[in-house]
Motif scaffolding. Structure first.
Motif, short mmCIF file in Angstrom:
data_model
loop_
_atom_site.label_atom_id
_atom_site.label_comp_id
_atom_site.label_asym_id
_atom_site.label_seq_id
_atom_site.Cartn_x
_atom_site.Cartn_y
_atom_site.Cartn_z
N SER A 127 0.83 -1.21 0.00
CA SER A 127 0.00 0.00 0.00
C SER A 127 0.86 1.26 0.00
CB SER A 127 -0.93 0.00 1.22
OG SER A 127 -1.83 -1.09 1.16
N GLU A 128 1.94 1.24 0.78
CA GLU A 128 2.84 2.41 0.81
C GLU A 128 3.48 2.64 -0.55
OE1 GLU A 128 3.48 4.77 3.09
OE2 GLU A 128 1.79 3.89 4.16
N ARG A 129 3.87 1.56 -1.21
CA ARG A 129 4.45 1.69 -2.55
C ARG A 129 3.43 2.26 -3.53
NH1 ARG A 129 7.78 -4.05 -3.16
NH2 ARG A 129 9.44 -3.56 -1.67
N ILE A 130 2.19 1.81 -3.39
CA ILE A 130 1.13 2.31 -4.27
C ILE A 130 0.91 3.80 -4.04
CG2 ILE A 130 -1.32 2.13 -4.83
CD1 ILE A 130 0.44 -0.20 -5.83
N LYS A 131 0.94 4.22 -2.76
CA LYS A 131 0.76 5.64 -2.45
C LYS A 131 1.85 6.49 -3.10
CE LYS A 131 -1.63 5.08 1.99
NZ LYS A 131 -1.52 5.26 3.46
N HIS A 132 3.09 5.99 -3.05
CA HIS A 132 4.19 6.73 -3.66
C HIS A 132 4.01 6.84 -5.17
CE1 HIS A 132 6.38 7.26 -0.01
NE2 HIS A 132 6.63 5.97 0.19
N VAL A 133 3.55 5.75 -5.78
CA VAL A 133 3.32 5.76 -7.22
C VAL A 133 2.22 6.75 -7.58
CG1 VAL A 133 2.53 4.40 -9.20
CG2 VAL A 133 4.14 3.41 -7.56
N LYS A 134 1.13 6.74 -6.81
CA LYS A 134 0.03 7.67 -7.07
C LYS A 134 0.48 9.12 -6.90
CE LYS A 134 -4.03 4.85 -5.99
NZ LYS A 134 -5.21 4.71 -5.11
N ALA A 135 1.30 9.37 -5.86
CA ALA A 135 1.79 10.74 -5.63
C ALA A 135 2.67 11.19 -6.79
CB ALA A 135 2.56 10.79 -4.32
N ARG A 136 3.50 10.29 -7.31
CA ARG A 136 4.36 10.64 -8.43
C ARG A 136 3.55 10.92 -9.69
NH1 ARG A 136 7.25 6.44 -8.45
NH2 ARG A 136 6.53 5.40 -10.33
N LEU A 137 2.51 10.11 -9.92
CA LEU A 137 1.64 10.33 -11.07
C LEU A 137 0.92 11.68 -10.98
CD1 LEU A 137 0.04 6.80 -11.54
CD2 LEU A 137 1.67 7.92 -13.06
N ALA A 138 0.45 12.00 -9.75
CA ALA A 138 -0.24 13.27 -9.56
C ALA A 138 0.71 14.44 -9.78
CB ALA A 138 -0.84 13.33 -8.16
#
Length: 376
Positions: A127-138
């Motif tokens: 989940s933490e990795r997914i959050k980082h990916v989403k933040a980078r995409l945003a």
């Protein structure tokens, strides 16, 4: 004055393996290997056949039967096979008097909690990795200009091509690299003297991230299931090879059916995790095929010095591993296989006939494995 029971001196140093038929025991290793391979690779073969042909209601029902039968087998393996064996092992007089009678249950509980903790930590990491990916995409999306206005007198650009995940209207001019950026977006182009690109990022990235999260969790659950099976499969193999000649035939038949049922259960779980590569699927299947024959080979080689039925150290080891395996399989079968499939998975909104078929398959798998446990 001591009682007769106190006068009996227990021999807790060795086990008498009379009439040990070595060629038969060696041949049984290869029979178990073949049966295990057939069972665990069978679901993969069925999956390949279904992929090569047209799906039908019949094939879908077959998959439901195999998956739920396997879940029932895993449940019964924990409740009927492993836990009773663990209680019997800890109740052996050679292990000595225990101050705590519920050791098997306590160790199984530790197995459940340890499995829960491992999966929970794994979920959090993913989940933490997914959050980082989403933040980078945003961040990447915010860094791009949301509106671009380019006059038709600038560099000529061909009409926008239809996009796989979006659509385009009209004609205009602009820079070619803009189209690459819009490859993952839903793009609208209107011609009113200027070419106006209105960026509306689609949910494709979020869908992909969610799918990645689900696949990571499925892989983790599968590895935990395989670990639980591996633990007790080694013990099964060793126990079979050091069993006395009088009890060996019946135990061999039980182990053979046990490997077939459990192999099918594991195989159905492996094909259910679609994100696994074929190489990794075959590797997991081969591990299951080899582990019980490996335990049998160890038992054959160590038969002259084996004291598993009487050695306190060996009894503690066997009882602990059986209890831990029971806890792991209880969590995986009840939470990951049954609850997940019936409460949130494909069977959550299945029709009444399919649901009934699935439930009967669970009962059948549990019943057959219970009969084997009672027979052994």
């Amino acid at each position: 004055m001591s009682s007769p029971a106190m006068d009996i001196k227990l021999d807790c140093t060795s086990t008498n393996l009379d009439n040990y038929n070595l060629p038969l025991r060696i041949g049984s290793v290869f029979i178990v290997l073949a049966a295990s391979a057939f069972a665990v690779f069978l679901p993969l073969g069925i999956q390949r056949l279904l992929k090569s042909g047209t799906k039908s209601t019949t094939t879908e029902w077959i998959l439901v039967i195999i998956k739920q039968f396997g879940a029932g087998v895993i449940v019964a393996t924990a409740f009927i096979h492993l836990l009773p064996d663990a209680f019997e092992t800890f109740g052996n007089s050679c292990i000595g008097e225990l101050s705590f009678d519920a050791w098997p249950g306590a160790i199984a509980m530790i197995g459940v909690l340890a499995t829960f903790s491992i999966e929970n930590i794994g979920h959090r990491i993913v989940s933490e990795r997914i959050k980082h990916v989403k933040a980078r995409l945003a961040k990447d999306a915010a860094s791009e200009p949301l509106l671009r206005s380019i006059t038709e007198d600038t560099v000529e650009m061909p009409p926008p091509k239809p996009l796989a995940n979006g659509h385009a209207h009209g004609h205009g001019h602009g820079h070619g690299h803009i189209q690459n950026f819009f490859a993952h977006s839903e793009t609208h182009v209107h011609s009113h003297g200027h070419t106006l690109f209105e960026l509306d990022r689609s949910s494709d990235d979020n869908v992909k991230i969610t799918k990645e999260l689900s696949e990571s969790i499925d892989r983790l659950s599968l590895y935990v299931l395989e670990a639980g099976i591996v633990f007790h499969s080694v013990l099964i193999g060793v126990t079979l090879s050091v069993t006395r000649a009088s009890g060996w035939p019946s135990l061999f038949i039980v182990v053979l059916f046990h490997q077939i049922f459990e192999g099918m259960a594991l195989g159905t779980r492996i094909i259910d995790v679609t994100s696994l590569s074929q190489t990794r699927k075959y590797t997991l299947c081969l591990c299951f095929c080899m582990i019980t024959p490996l335990g049998m080979a160890i038992g054959i080689l160590a038969r002259s010095n084996y004291a598993g039925e009487s050695s306190p150290v060996a009894l503690w080891a066997m009882g602990t591993l059986n209890s831990l395996s029971a806890g792991i399989l209880l969590w995986v079968s009840l939470v990951e296989l049954l609850a997940e499939e019936w409460m949130h998975g494909d069977l959550h909104e299945a029709s009444a006939p399919v649901s009934l078929l699935g439930f009967l398959s669970v009962v059948l798998g549990a019943a057959l494995m219970s009969m084997l446990g009672n027979w052994a």
